[in-house]
Design an enzyme around this catalytic site. Structure first.
Site, PDB file in Angstrom:
ATOM      1  N   GLU A 180     -10.184  10.197   0.005  1.00  0.00           N
ATOM      2  CA  GLU A 180      -9.228   9.997   1.200  1.00  0.00           C
ATOM      3  C   GLU A 180      -8.214  10.958   1.283  1.00  0.00           C
ATOM      4  O   GLU A 180      -7.720  11.282   2.590  1.00  0.00           O
ATOM      5  CB  GLU A 180      -8.436   8.718   0.635  1.00  0.00           C
ATOM      6  CG  GLU A 180      -9.432   7.460   0.252  1.00  0.00           C
ATOM      7  CD  GLU A 180      -9.792   7.387  -1.178  1.00  0.00           C
ATOM      8  OE1 GLU A 180     -10.118   8.436  -1.762  1.00  0.00           O
ATOM      9  OE2 GLU A 180      -9.525   6.335  -1.891  1.00  0.00           O
TER      10      GLU A 180
ATOM     11  N   CYS B 162      -3.926   7.810  -3.449  1.00  0.00           N
ATOM     12  CA  CYS B 162      -4.159   7.812  -1.895  1.00  0.00           C
ATOM     13  C   CYS B 162      -3.670   6.950  -1.051  1.00  0.00           C
ATOM     14  O   CYS B 162      -3.532   7.211   0.081  1.00  0.00           O
ATOM     15  CB  CYS B 162      -5.741   7.708  -2.021  1.00  0.00           C
ATOM     16  SG  CYS B 162      -6.586   9.116  -2.719  1.00  0.00           S
TER      17      CYS B 162
ATOM     18  N   CYS C 157      -6.957   4.355  -4.635  1.00  0.00           N
ATOM     19  CA  CYS C 157      -6.256   4.543  -5.719  1.00  0.00           C
ATOM     20  C   CYS C 157      -4.536   4.413  -5.061  1.00  0.00           C
ATOM     21  O   CYS C 157      -4.478   4.574  -3.959  1.00  0.00           O
ATOM     22  CB  CYS C 157      -6.428   5.461  -6.569  1.00  0.00           C
ATOM     23  SG  CYS C 157      -5.863   7.050  -6.244  1.00  0.00           S
TER      24      CYS C 157
END
Ligand SMILES: O=c1[nH]c(=O)n([C@H]2C[C@H](O)[C@@H](COP(=O)(O)O)O2)cc1CO
Ligand SMILES: [Zn+2]
Length: 162
Positions: free
Chosen positions: A82, A109, A106
């Site tokens: 990402e 990101c 996560c």
């Protein structure tokens, strides 16, 4: 043969397939993640996969998951798909864009997604949903009004011969 085809792939299938295709470039032996950023009018703006930063050799840095010494596992070094997709974008703003990603982002990101102006995340796998990283990520998305929705699989098989 004058009729329009009607078995063409949908926008969602197209963008998730592109995200997964990007993930196939990953050297990570355990999790290959891909992301595809799309404009509000369905134009692909950027793509990324999880890999080492430029200049850090795929062959020299570790790909392992655990061990005593964190410097000998991949986690300190890998750039997530990402973040790579966001950083790979060479245009102007990502305000209002959508991100298709093969694994739920996560917390790190999520911060980058929020700050870049992406407003929608369409994810496939959520295998780390019980981890604090993903729980924190969902809390931040909700607070920042970034909508996240599970990709609805159609189970269509797409075969590409290269
Ligand atoms: O959102 C993500 N995006 C992403 O690219 N990754 C990458 C980092 C690692 O290379 C790999 C996760 O490794 P593992 O499943 O072995 O813990 O996936 C991991 C996450 C975690 O959710
Ligand atoms: Zn991440």
């Amino acid at each position: 043969m004058s009729e329009k085809r009607n078995d063409y792939i949908s926008w969602d299938e197209y963008f998730m397939a592109v995200a997964k295709l990007a993930g196939m470039r990953s050297k990570d032996p355990h999790s290959q993640v891909g992301a595809c950023i799309v404009s509000p009018d369905n134009k692909i703006l950027s793509m990324g996969y999880n890999g080492l930063p430029t200049g850090c050799s795929d062959d020299e840095f570790p790909w392992g998951r655990d061990g005593e010494d964190p410097l000998r596992s991949k986690y300190y070094y890998v750039t997530h798909s990402e973040l790579n997709a966001i950083l790979n974008y060479r245009g102007g703003s990502l305000e209002g864009a959508k991100m298709y990603v093969s694994l739920f982002p996560c917390n790190e990101c999520a911060k980058a997604i929020i700050q870049s102006g992406i407003k929608t995340v369409i994810y496939d796998c959520d295998k780390y949903d019980k981890t604090p990283e993903v729980i924190a990520s969902k809390m931040m998305f909700q607070a920042a009004r970034v909508s996240f929705q599970k990709y609805e699989p159609t189970h269509r098989e797409i075969t590409i011969t290269v």
